[in-house]
Design a protein around this motif. Structure first.
Motif, PDB file in Angstrom:
ATOM      1  N   ASN A 186     -58.753 -23.863 -17.069  1.00  0.00           N
ATOM      2  CA  ASN A 186     -59.288 -25.214 -16.916  1.00  0.00           C
ATOM      3  C   ASN A 186     -60.021 -25.433 -15.588  1.00  0.00           C
ATOM      4  O   ASN A 186     -60.835 -26.346 -15.492  1.00  0.00           O
ATOM      5  CB  ASN A 186     -58.169 -26.247 -17.060  1.00  0.00           C
ATOM      6  N   PHE A 187     -59.703 -24.631 -14.574  1.00  0.00           N
ATOM      7  CA  PHE A 187     -60.371 -24.757 -13.270  1.00  0.00           C
ATOM      8  C   PHE A 187     -60.668 -23.362 -12.729  1.00  0.00           C
ATOM      9  O   PHE A 187     -59.835 -22.464 -12.856  1.00  0.00           O
ATOM     10  CB  PHE A 187     -59.497 -25.521 -12.268  1.00  0.00           C
ATOM     11  N   ASN A 188     -61.825 -23.228 -12.117  1.00  0.00           N
ATOM     12  CA  ASN A 188     -62.213 -21.926 -11.577  1.00  0.00           C
ATOM     13  C   ASN A 188     -62.795 -22.113 -10.170  1.00  0.00           C
ATOM     14  O   ASN A 188     -63.989 -21.960  -9.953  1.00  0.00           O
ATOM     15  CB  ASN A 188     -63.241 -21.247 -12.497  1.00  0.00           C
TER      16      ASN A 188
ATOM     17  N   TRP B 145     -65.160 -27.130 -13.167  1.00  0.00           N
ATOM     18  CA  TRP B 145     -64.243 -28.270 -13.088  1.00  0.00           C
ATOM     19  C   TRP B 145     -63.872 -28.737 -14.493  1.00  0.00           C
ATOM     20  O   TRP B 145     -64.749 -28.979 -15.322  1.00  0.00           O
ATOM     21  CB  TRP B 145     -64.882 -29.410 -12.302  1.00  0.00           C
ATOM     22  N   HIS B 146     -62.579 -28.918 -14.750  1.00  0.00           N
ATOM     23  CA  HIS B 146     -62.092 -29.432 -16.042  1.00  0.00           C
ATOM     24  C   HIS B 146     -62.876 -28.766 -17.176  1.00  0.00           C
ATOM     25  O   HIS B 146     -63.502 -29.441 -18.010  1.00  0.00           O
ATOM     26  CB  HIS B 146     -62.241 -30.948 -16.092  1.00  0.00           C
TER      27      HIS B 146
ATOM     28  N   ASP C 232     -53.762 -32.011  -7.827  1.00  0.00           N
ATOM     29  CA  ASP C 232     -52.930 -32.669  -8.825  1.00  0.00           C
ATOM     30  C   ASP C 232     -53.245 -32.156 -10.230  1.00  0.00           C
ATOM     31  O   ASP C 232     -52.353 -31.729 -10.976  1.00  0.00           O
ATOM     32  CB  ASP C 232     -53.176 -34.178  -8.740  1.00  0.00           C
ATOM     33  N   PHE C 233     -54.533 -32.173 -10.598  1.00  0.00           N
ATOM     34  CA  PHE C 233     -54.912 -31.848 -11.966  1.00  0.00           C
ATOM     35  C   PHE C 233     -54.936 -30.345 -12.222  1.00  0.00           C
ATOM     36  O   PHE C 233     -54.436 -29.865 -13.243  1.00  0.00           O
ATOM     37  CB  PHE C 233     -56.278 -32.467 -12.280  1.00  0.00           C
ATOM     38  N   SER C 234     -55.509 -29.576 -11.296  1.00  0.00           N
ATOM     39  CA  SER C 234     -55.518 -28.130 -11.493  1.00  0.00           C
ATOM     40  C   SER C 234     -54.107 -27.566 -11.356  1.00  0.00           C
ATOM     41  O   SER C 234     -53.762 -26.574 -12.016  1.00  0.00           O
ATOM     42  CB  SER C 234     -56.463 -27.444 -10.505  1.00  0.00           C
TER      43      SER C 234
ATOM     44  N   ALA D  96     -51.651 -33.771 -20.313  1.00  0.00           N
ATOM     45  CA  ALA D  96     -52.857 -33.783 -19.467  1.00  0.00           C
ATOM     46  C   ALA D  96     -53.691 -32.518 -19.607  1.00  0.00           C
ATOM     47  O   ALA D  96     -54.369 -32.123 -18.662  1.00  0.00           O
ATOM     48  CB  ALA D  96     -52.462 -34.009 -18.010  1.00  0.00           C
ATOM     49  N   GLY D  97     -53.644 -31.894 -20.769  1.00  0.00           N
ATOM     50  CA  GLY D  97     -54.520 -30.758 -21.020  1.00  0.00           C
ATOM     51  C   GLY D  97     -53.995 -29.442 -20.437  1.00  0.00           C
ATOM     52  O   GLY D  97     -52.866 -29.384 -19.957  1.00  0.00           O
ATOM     53  N   PRO D  98     -54.817 -28.379 -20.501  1.00  0.00           N
ATOM     54  CA  PRO D  98     -56.205 -28.366 -20.961  1.00  0.00           C
ATOM     55  C   PRO D  98     -56.354 -28.712 -22.437  1.00  0.00           C
ATOM     56  O   PRO D  98     -55.431 -28.528 -23.221  1.00  0.00           O
ATOM     57  CB  PRO D  98     -56.665 -26.928 -20.677  1.00  0.00           C
TER      58      PRO D  98
END
Length: 393
Positions: free
Chosen positions: A189-191, A206-207, A167-169, A89-91
């Motif tokens: 990936n997130f700030n 975002w992303h 969840d994603f960050s 799932a990245g980044p």
């Protein structure tokens, strides 16, 4: 390069979008009174396909544009494509950043170890405390949205916004922290995206790895902002249409992308028309006002991202904008207080690298108290385990 684009995007299309386009094609014929028979294929979607497809494409395009030399180290290349912390799932990494790191000696240092563990602990907090506690409420509200007031539905959209963010960050922080323990530096990936003062600022936060990928490989090749006004609008809509479609073969994702595209275009033109007005408006009031408006816009757009189909999305949003929007929301005040406390911490840390970047605190006792308190909260207040949202992409 053409062969690489055809192969990578072809595989992605077959596994992820084949059924979607076949069904859409058939529905279009049905609208004109000419039903056609078709058969879909029940593929098993390869894990992380959207992420490593974009990584390999970036390598090919950068080599083609002579931004980097092609590697003759096949082990390093496949390690770059399948690097386990961020594979699922990245980044989304660029070959120019990650590939050279496999070809040089890496040395473990105490400061990198501390930073990596801080990222992992912060990521676990976001996922297990924020996202998983919101998930159960979100599922209940979205599955029975016709039973709730507009204020409760708006809170449900807020909860989903924090669910997908935590969840994603959280996953991204764990991946970046794990890589850092191994001597690798992955892209941020997130700030602190929910502290954005407008939508332009939001998409810088975002992303980041995906938004910069679309900027460099789609938006700029289309002409970027060095074009006419009408072409600029078209370029932005194309980018957000593709961004929505990247998330999944569902019209709701496309609508989510286009909503952001239209809102971003409006933001750009409002900024151009009000530059002189806001030039000297740098107070905390205007900053908080911008954050509040942006957060509400993003929250409403999340409804389309979360909804099962466009009918549910439209029904959900229409019920939000009813007279019951001004009533008191039903329950869940504890989770709202948790989110308020969390955003307060983000506000205090907004100029730091990440949530638990507290090495600036000189007192070792205070630092370790924060660490142990975070560990306690993760274990004690963790919600029911939920799968990572972005695993499906």
């Amino acid at each position: 390069m053409g062969l690489s684009l055809f192969a990578n995007l072809g595989i992605l299309f077959v596994f992820k979008y084949f059924n979607f386009f076949i069904e859409t094609f058939a529905e279009a014929f049905l609208l004109f009174g000419a039903p056609i028979s078709y058969s879909s294929v029940q593929w098993i979607l390869p894990v992380g396909i959207s992420f490593y497809t974009f990584q390999t494409l970036s390598y090919t395009i950068d080599v083609y544009r002579k931004r980097m030399e092609p590697t003759d180290d096949i082990i390093s290349f496949f390690a770059f494509v399948s690097f386990f912390p961020q594979l699922v799932a990245g980044p989304i990494e660029r070959a120019t950043n990650l590939l050279p790191q496999f070809q040089k000696k890496r040395v473990f240092t105490y400061s990198r170890g501390i930073d990596g563990l801080q990222l992992i602990l912060g990521g676990l907090f976001k996922k297990m405390v924020i996202a998983d506690n919101c998930a159960l409420i979100v599922n209940k509200i979205f599955d029975n949205y016709t039973d709730y007031s507009g204020s409760t539905l708006f809170c449900g959209a807020i909860f989903f916004g924090f669910q997908i963010y935590g969840d994603f960050s959280g996953y991204s922080d764990i991946a970046i922290g794990t890589a850092r323990l191994l001597g690798f530096d992955l892209r941020k990936n997130f700030n602190f995206p929910y502290l954005s003062i407008n939508l332009v600022d939001f998409w810088r936060r975002w992303h980041i790895s995906l938004s910069t990928w679309f900027r460099d490989y789609v938006y700029i090749p289309l002409g970027g902002n060095q074009v006419s006004t009408m072409r600029l609008i078209v370029n932005i809509l194309i980018v957000f249409f593709v961004s929505g479609l990247w998330h999944g073969a569902n019209i709701t994702f496309v609508l989510w992308g286009l909503i952001h595209g239209v809102a971003l275009i409006c933001t750009i033109f409002i900024q151009k028309g009000t530059t002189s007005f806001f030039k000297n408006k740098k107070s905390i009031f205007w900053e908080l006002l911008g954050i509040g408006i942006t957060f509400c816009l993003v929250t409403l757009a999340w409804v389309f991202f979360r909804a099962e189909d466009s009918v549910q999305a439209y029904g959900y949003v229409s019920r939000i904008f009813s007279v019951t929007l001004f009533s008191l929301p039903e329950g869940h005040k504890g989770v709202l207080l948790l989110l308020l406390g969390y955003m307060t911490v983000e506000w205090l840390q907004r100029h730091r690298e990440h949530l638990l970047d507290i090495t600036y605190i000189h007192s070792k006792f205070i630092r370790y108290t924060i660490y142990y308190l975070t560990v306690f909260i993760v274990f004690y207040y963790a919600g029911d385990l939920q799968t990572f949202i972005y695993f499906q992409f």
